[in-house]
Enzyme design. Structure first.
Site, PDB file in Angstrom:
ATOM      1  N   ASP A 124      13.652  44.414 -28.031  1.00  0.00           N
ATOM      2  CA  ASP A 124      14.030  44.204 -26.634  1.00  0.00           C
ATOM      3  C   ASP A 124      14.058  45.551 -25.899  1.00  0.00           C
ATOM      4  O   ASP A 124      15.109  46.011 -25.463  1.00  0.00           O
ATOM      5  CB  ASP A 124      15.406  43.515 -26.588  1.00  0.00           C
ATOM      6  CG  ASP A 124      15.826  43.128 -25.182  1.00  0.00           C
ATOM      7  OD1 ASP A 124      14.980  43.208 -24.273  1.00  0.00           O
ATOM      8  OD2 ASP A 124      17.006  42.757 -25.002  1.00  0.00           O
ATOM      9  N   GLY A 230      19.920  46.899 -20.660  1.00  0.00           N
ATOM     10  CA  GLY A 230      18.901  47.911 -20.451  1.00  0.00           C
ATOM     11  C   GLY A 230      19.458  49.314 -20.358  1.00  0.00           C
ATOM     12  O   GLY A 230      18.729  50.286 -20.467  1.00  0.00           O
TER      13      GLY A 230
END
Ligand SMILES: *[C@@H]1O[C@H](CO)[C@@H](O)[C@H](O)[C@H]1NC(C)=O
Ligand SMILES: *[C@@H]1O[C@H](CO)[C@@H](O)[C@H](O)[C@H]1NC(C)=O
Length: 323
Positions: A124, A230
Protein backbone atom coordinates in the site's frame (compact mmCIF):
# COMPACT_ATOMS: atom_id res chain seq x y z
CA UNK A 1 -5.89 9.55 12.54
CA UNK A 2 -6.91 6.45 10.20
CA UNK A 3 -10.24 5.03 8.94
CA UNK A 4 -13.13 2.65 9.73
CA UNK A 5 -12.99 -1.14 9.71
CA UNK A 6 -9.97 -2.24 7.79
CA UNK A 7 -8.92 1.22 7.11
CA UNK A 8 -6.31 2.00 4.63
CA UNK A 9 -4.05 4.78 5.65
CA UNK A 10 4.24 5.76 3.70
CA UNK A 11 9.26 6.67 2.92
CA UNK A 12 11.58 8.72 0.76
CA UNK A 13 14.62 10.03 -0.69
CA UNK A 14 17.13 12.00 0.91
CA UNK A 15 18.73 13.96 -1.78
CA UNK A 16 17.24 15.28 -4.94
CA UNK A 17 18.88 15.26 -8.26
CA UNK A 18 20.80 18.30 -7.21
CA UNK A 19 22.72 16.15 -4.84
CA UNK A 20 23.08 17.08 -1.27
CA UNK A 21 24.59 20.13 0.06
CA UNK A 22 24.77 19.60 3.79
CA UNK A 23 22.09 22.28 4.00
CA UNK A 24 19.56 20.07 2.20
CA UNK A 25 20.31 16.83 3.97
CA UNK A 26 17.22 14.74 4.58
CA UNK A 27 15.67 14.13 7.94
CA UNK A 28 17.01 17.27 9.61
CA UNK A 29 14.40 19.78 10.65
CA UNK A 30 15.92 23.22 11.03
CA UNK A 31 13.39 24.56 13.46
CA UNK A 32 14.55 23.26 16.81
CA UNK A 33 11.79 24.90 18.89
CA UNK A 34 10.68 22.12 18.93
CA UNK A 35 -3.58 12.10 16.81
CA UNK A 36 -5.68 10.06 18.78
CA UNK A 37 -3.96 11.07 21.91
CA UNK A 38 -1.74 13.34 19.87
CA UNK A 39 -0.41 16.81 20.50
CA UNK A 40 -0.10 19.90 18.35
CA UNK A 41 3.06 19.90 16.25
CA UNK A 42 5.29 22.97 16.17
CA UNK A 43 5.99 25.09 13.11
CA UNK A 44 8.75 23.42 11.06
CA UNK A 45 8.95 20.37 13.33
CA UNK A 46 8.01 17.84 10.62
CA UNK A 47 9.02 19.71 7.44
CA UNK A 48 8.46 16.67 5.20
CA UNK A 49 4.80 16.29 6.15
CA UNK A 50 2.43 17.13 3.30
CA UNK A 51 -1.34 17.25 2.90
CA UNK A 52 -2.70 15.68 -0.28
CA UNK A 53 -5.87 17.42 -1.34
CA UNK A 54 -8.62 16.85 -3.83
CA UNK A 55 -10.68 19.78 -4.95
CA UNK A 56 -9.26 21.73 -2.01
CA UNK A 57 -10.03 19.13 0.67
CA UNK A 58 -7.43 17.18 2.62
CA UNK A 59 -7.81 13.42 2.13
CA UNK A 60 -4.42 11.88 2.85
CA UNK A 61 -1.04 12.63 4.33
CA UNK A 62 2.32 12.03 2.65
CA UNK A 63 6.01 12.77 3.07
CA UNK A 64 8.40 14.72 0.90
CA UNK A 65 11.31 12.42 0.02
CA UNK A 66 12.95 14.43 -2.74
CA UNK A 67 12.44 17.85 -4.25
CA UNK A 68 9.84 16.51 -6.68
CA UNK A 69 8.53 13.38 -4.95
CA UNK A 70 6.09 12.54 -2.21
CA UNK A 71 5.64 9.11 -0.65
CA UNK A 72 2.12 8.14 0.36
CA UNK A 73 -0.32 5.20 0.40
CA UNK A 74 -1.75 3.48 -2.69
CA UNK A 75 -5.23 3.34 -1.15
CA UNK A 76 -5.35 7.14 -1.30
CA UNK A 77 -5.60 6.97 -5.10
CA UNK A 78 -8.40 4.77 -6.40
CA UNK A 79 -7.84 6.42 -9.78
CA UNK A 80 -4.25 7.45 -10.44
CA UNK A 81 -5.22 9.17 -13.70
CA UNK A 82 -7.09 12.02 -12.07
CA UNK A 83 -3.91 14.00 -11.43
CA UNK A 84 -5.48 17.33 -12.32
CA UNK A 85 -7.82 17.08 -9.31
CA UNK A 86 -4.98 16.73 -6.82
CA UNK A 87 -2.82 19.26 -5.07
CA UNK A 88 -0.09 18.79 -2.51
CA UNK A 89 0.24 21.30 0.31
CA UNK A 90 3.78 21.58 1.72
CA UNK A 91 5.21 23.54 4.63
CA UNK A 92 1.92 23.87 6.47
CA UNK A 93 1.24 23.42 10.16
CA UNK A 94 -2.47 24.14 10.02
CA UNK A 95 -4.79 23.61 7.06
CA UNK A 96 -7.36 26.39 7.47
CA UNK A 97 -4.83 29.15 6.85
CA UNK A 98 -1.65 27.44 5.81
CA UNK A 99 0.33 30.68 6.16
CA UNK A 100 3.35 32.26 4.47
CA UNK A 101 5.67 29.24 4.75
CA UNK A 102 3.30 26.92 2.91
CA UNK A 103 2.98 26.28 -0.81
CA UNK A 104 0.78 24.23 -3.09
CA UNK A 105 2.26 21.97 -5.76
CA UNK A 106 0.45 20.41 -8.67
CA UNK A 107 0.72 16.70 -9.40
CA UNK A 108 2.34 15.38 -12.59
CA UNK A 109 1.74 11.68 -12.00
CA UNK A 110 0.87 9.12 -9.39
CA UNK A 111 2.62 5.74 -9.34
CA UNK A 112 0.84 3.17 -7.21
CA UNK A 113 2.71 0.01 -6.37
CA UNK A 114 1.33 -2.53 -8.89
CA UNK A 115 1.33 -5.22 -6.19
CA UNK A 116 -1.28 -3.37 -4.13
CA UNK A 117 -4.58 -5.25 -4.03
CA UNK A 118 -6.90 -3.21 -1.89
CA UNK A 119 -7.62 -2.50 1.76
CA UNK A 120 -5.25 -4.02 4.28
CA UNK A 121 -3.21 -5.74 1.59
CA UNK A 122 0.53 -5.51 1.02
CA UNK A 123 2.29 -2.84 -1.03
CA UNK A 124 0.00 0.00 0.00
CA UNK A 125 2.51 2.59 -1.21
CA UNK A 126 2.38 5.21 -3.93
CA UNK A 127 4.79 7.84 -5.22
CA UNK A 128 3.48 11.22 -6.28
CA UNK A 129 5.58 13.19 -8.72
CA UNK A 130 5.10 16.95 -8.41
CA UNK A 131 4.82 19.14 -11.47
CA UNK A 132 8.04 20.98 -10.56
CA UNK A 133 10.76 20.65 -7.90
CA UNK A 134 9.91 22.51 -4.70
CA UNK A 135 12.44 24.79 -3.05
CA UNK A 136 13.66 23.56 0.30
CA UNK A 137 13.13 26.00 3.16
CA UNK A 138 13.11 25.80 6.95
CA UNK A 139 9.54 24.50 6.60
CA UNK A 140 9.84 22.27 3.51
CA UNK A 141 12.53 19.59 3.75
CA UNK A 142 12.75 15.90 2.80
CA UNK A 143 12.78 13.02 5.23
CA UNK A 144 15.38 10.24 4.83
CA UNK A 145 14.45 6.87 3.45
CA UNK A 146 16.20 4.02 5.22
CA UNK A 147 18.50 1.64 3.41
CA UNK A 148 17.21 -1.97 3.66
CA UNK A 149 19.98 -2.64 6.22
CA UNK A 150 18.23 -0.43 8.75
CA UNK A 151 16.28 -2.30 11.42
CA UNK A 152 13.68 -0.56 13.52
CA UNK A 153 13.90 -2.44 16.80
CA UNK A 154 10.90 -3.57 18.80
CA UNK A 155 10.08 -1.01 21.44
CA UNK A 156 11.80 1.83 19.61
CA UNK A 157 9.78 5.02 20.04
CA UNK A 158 8.91 6.60 16.72
CA UNK A 159 6.54 9.40 15.71
CA UNK A 160 3.49 9.49 13.54
CA UNK A 161 2.05 12.77 12.27
CA UNK A 162 -1.11 13.82 10.49
CA UNK A 163 -4.24 15.90 10.18
CA UNK A 164 -6.50 12.89 10.64
CA UNK A 165 -9.34 12.41 13.07
CA UNK A 166 -8.60 12.60 16.79
CA UNK A 167 -10.94 9.61 17.32
CA UNK A 168 -13.18 7.29 15.32
CA UNK A 169 -16.16 9.58 15.95
CA UNK A 170 -14.70 13.06 15.73
CA UNK A 171 -13.00 15.20 13.16
CA UNK A 172 -9.96 17.27 13.97
CA UNK A 173 -11.26 20.67 15.12
CA UNK A 174 -10.39 23.79 13.17
CA UNK A 175 -7.92 25.27 12.45
CA UNK A 176 -6.70 21.73 11.78
CA UNK A 177 -3.27 21.84 13.40
CA UNK A 178 -0.89 19.00 12.51
CA UNK A 179 -0.88 16.37 15.26
CA UNK A 180 2.08 14.32 16.46
CA UNK A 181 2.08 11.12 18.47
CA UNK A 182 4.89 8.94 19.74
CA UNK A 183 4.34 5.19 19.26
CA UNK A 184 6.57 2.21 20.04
CA UNK A 185 7.35 -0.39 17.36
CA UNK A 186 5.58 -3.72 18.00
CA UNK A 187 7.14 -6.89 16.62
CA UNK A 188 5.18 -8.77 13.96
CA UNK A 189 4.49 -12.02 15.89
CA UNK A 190 3.07 -9.98 18.75
CA UNK A 191 1.05 -7.84 16.35
CA UNK A 192 -0.36 -10.94 14.64
CA UNK A 193 -1.33 -12.27 18.05
CA UNK A 194 -3.12 -9.02 18.90
CA UNK A 195 -4.96 -8.99 15.57
CA UNK A 196 -6.13 -12.58 16.15
CA UNK A 197 -7.72 -11.67 19.51
CA UNK A 198 -11.29 -10.64 20.26
CA UNK A 199 -12.81 -12.54 17.35
CA UNK A 200 -15.79 -13.11 19.67
CA UNK A 201 -16.59 -9.42 19.15
CA UNK A 202 -16.96 -9.99 15.43
CA UNK A 203 -13.46 -9.05 14.38
CA UNK A 204 -12.11 -10.95 11.40
CA UNK A 205 -8.57 -12.09 12.13
CA UNK A 206 -6.08 -10.12 10.04
CA UNK A 207 -2.60 -11.10 9.00
CA UNK A 208 0.32 -8.75 9.32
CA UNK A 209 2.20 -9.30 6.06
CA UNK A 210 5.97 -9.20 5.64
CA UNK A 211 5.95 -5.67 4.33
CA UNK A 212 3.92 -4.36 7.26
CA UNK A 213 5.08 -2.86 10.52
CA UNK A 214 2.99 -2.36 13.64
CA UNK A 215 3.36 0.51 16.06
CA UNK A 216 1.19 1.68 18.88
CA UNK A 217 -0.31 0.39 22.07
CA UNK A 218 -1.86 -2.93 23.05
CA UNK A 219 -4.29 -1.04 25.26
CA UNK A 220 -5.32 1.27 22.40
CA UNK A 221 -6.12 4.90 23.25
CA UNK A 222 -3.46 6.43 20.98
CA UNK A 223 -3.20 5.79 17.25
CA UNK A 224 -3.32 7.16 13.76
CA UNK A 225 -6.86 7.47 12.33
CA UNK A 226 -8.92 8.51 9.29
CA UNK A 227 -7.21 11.19 7.23
CA UNK A 228 -3.74 10.24 8.42
CA UNK A 229 -3.39 7.59 5.72
CA UNK A 230 -0.29 7.91 3.60
CA UNK A 231 1.53 9.95 6.24
CA UNK A 232 4.89 8.99 7.69
CA UNK A 233 6.03 6.98 10.71
CA UNK A 234 9.49 8.40 11.41
CA UNK A 235 12.23 7.36 13.82
CA UNK A 236 15.27 9.33 14.94
CA UNK A 237 18.35 7.25 14.11
CA UNK A 238 21.60 8.95 15.01
CA UNK A 239 21.07 12.54 13.96
CA UNK A 240 18.51 11.99 11.21
CA UNK A 241 14.83 11.18 10.95
CA UNK A 242 14.27 8.06 8.87
CA UNK A 243 10.84 7.06 7.59
CA UNK A 244 10.12 3.58 8.85
CA UNK A 245 6.56 3.29 7.63
CA UNK A 246 3.66 4.67 5.66
CA UNK A 247 0.37 4.90 7.54
CA UNK A 248 -1.73 2.16 5.95
CA UNK A 249 -4.55 0.67 7.97
CA UNK A 250 -5.90 -0.39 11.33
CA UNK A 251 -9.10 -1.79 12.66
CA UNK A 252 -10.90 1.30 13.83
CA UNK A 253 -8.52 3.66 15.57
CA UNK A 254 -6.82 3.25 18.93
CA UNK A 255 -8.91 0.18 19.81
CA UNK A 256 -7.58 -2.33 22.27
CA UNK A 257 -5.42 -5.04 20.62
CA UNK A 258 -5.57 -3.23 17.29
CA UNK A 259 -2.38 -1.16 16.91
CA UNK A 260 -1.72 0.89 13.80
CA UNK A 261 -0.35 -0.96 10.78
CA UNK A 262 2.19 0.69 8.49
CA UNK A 263 3.85 -0.35 5.26
CA UNK A 264 7.59 -0.87 5.79
CA UNK A 265 9.52 1.51 3.61
CA UNK A 266 12.52 -0.84 3.44
CA UNK A 267 10.35 -3.60 1.97
CA UNK A 268 9.70 -1.44 -1.08
CA UNK A 269 13.22 -0.16 -1.58
CA UNK A 270 13.60 -1.76 -5.00
CA UNK A 271 10.32 -0.38 -6.30
CA UNK A 272 11.13 3.14 -5.05
CA UNK A 273 14.64 2.92 -6.47
CA UNK A 274 13.25 1.87 -9.83
CA UNK A 275 10.96 4.89 -10.02
CA UNK A 276 13.41 7.40 -8.54
CA UNK A 277 16.85 6.05 -9.45
CA UNK A 278 18.68 9.06 -8.05
CA UNK A 279 17.17 8.81 -4.60
CA UNK A 280 19.67 7.99 -1.90
CA UNK A 281 18.85 5.77 1.04
CA UNK A 282 20.25 6.31 4.50
CA UNK A 283 22.30 3.49 6.06
CA UNK A 284 21.76 2.53 9.68
CA UNK A 285 24.40 4.83 11.14
CA UNK A 286 25.72 7.54 8.93
CA UNK A 287 29.44 7.36 8.80
CA UNK A 288 29.86 4.37 11.08
CA UNK A 289 28.46 1.78 8.73
CA UNK A 290 30.52 0.90 5.73
CA UNK A 291 27.92 -1.12 3.84
CA UNK A 292 27.41 0.54 0.54
CA UNK A 293 23.79 1.64 0.35
CA UNK A 294 22.12 0.60 -2.87
CA UNK A 295 21.01 4.16 -3.27
CA UNK A 296 24.50 5.00 -4.40
CA UNK A 297 24.34 2.89 -7.53
CA UNK A 298 23.22 5.76 -9.73
CA UNK A 299 26.34 7.63 -8.79
CA UNK A 300 28.24 5.45 -11.16
CA UNK A 301 26.34 6.97 -14.04
CA UNK A 302 26.83 10.52 -12.96
CA UNK A 303 29.83 11.42 -10.96
CA UNK A 304 28.65 14.85 -9.90
CA UNK A 305 26.51 13.88 -6.91
CA UNK A 306 29.12 11.61 -5.40
CA UNK A 307 30.97 14.40 -3.71
CA UNK A 308 27.95 15.49 -1.67
CA UNK A 309 27.31 11.90 -0.66
CA UNK A 310 30.78 11.63 0.74
CA UNK A 311 30.47 14.99 2.36
CA UNK A 312 27.52 13.74 4.35
CA UNK A 313 29.44 10.73 5.57
CA UNK A 314 32.19 12.99 6.76
CA UNK A 315 30.04 15.73 8.18
CA UNK A 316 27.84 13.49 10.30
CA UNK A 317 30.63 12.03 12.42
CA UNK A 318 31.90 15.57 12.89
CA UNK A 319 28.50 16.62 14.21
CA UNK A 320 28.35 13.62 16.48
CA UNK A 321 31.63 14.61 18.04
CA UNK A 322 30.12 17.90 19.07
CA UNK A 323 27.32 16.35 21.10
C1 LIG B 1 -15.24 21.04 -5.76
O1 LIG B 1 -15.61 21.95 -4.74
C2 LIG B 1 -16.58 22.91 -5.12
C3 LIG B 1 -16.74 23.92 -4.02
O2 LIG B 1 -16.51 23.36 -2.76
C4 LIG B 1 -17.87 22.16 -5.45
O3 LIG B 1 -18.88 23.07 -5.84
C5 LIG B 1 -17.59 21.18 -6.59
O4 LIG B 1 -18.76 20.42 -6.86
C6 LIG B 1 -16.45 20.25 -6.23
N1 LIG B 1 -16.11 19.45 -7.40
C7 LIG B 1 -15.89 18.13 -7.32
C8 LIG B 1 -15.50 17.43 -8.60
O5 LIG B 1 -15.99 17.49 -6.30
C1 LIG C 1 -10.05 7.76 -13.97
O1 LIG C 1 -9.99 9.13 -14.25
C2 LIG C 1 -9.90 9.42 -15.66
C3 LIG C 1 -9.67 10.91 -15.81
O2 LIG C 1 -10.63 11.64 -15.11
C4 LIG C 1 -11.18 8.93 -16.33
O3 LIG C 1 -11.12 9.19 -17.72
C5 LIG C 1 -11.33 7.43 -16.09
O4 LIG C 1 -12.56 6.99 -16.60
C6 LIG C 1 -11.28 7.13 -14.61
N1 LIG C 1 -11.25 5.68 -14.41
C7 LIG C 1 -12.05 5.07 -13.56
C8 LIG C 1 -11.90 3.59 -13.45
O5 LIG C 1 -12.88 5.66 -12.89
Amino acid sequence: MRRPAAVPLLLLLCFGSQGAKAATACGRPRMLNRMVGGQDAQEGEWPWQVSIQRNGSHFCGGSLIAEQWVLTAAHCFPNTSETSLYQVLLGARQLVQPGPHAMYARVRRVESNPLYQGMASSADVALVELEAPVPFTNYILPVCLPDPSVIFETGMNCWVTGWGSPSEEDLLPKPWILQKLTVPIIDTPKCNLLYSKDTEFGYQPKTIKNDMLCAGFEEGKKDACKGDSGGPLVCLVGQSWLQAGVISWGEGCARQNRPGVYIRVTAHHNWIHRIIPKLQFQPARSGSQKRDPRGQEPLEQSSAPSLPAHTILLVLPALLLHL
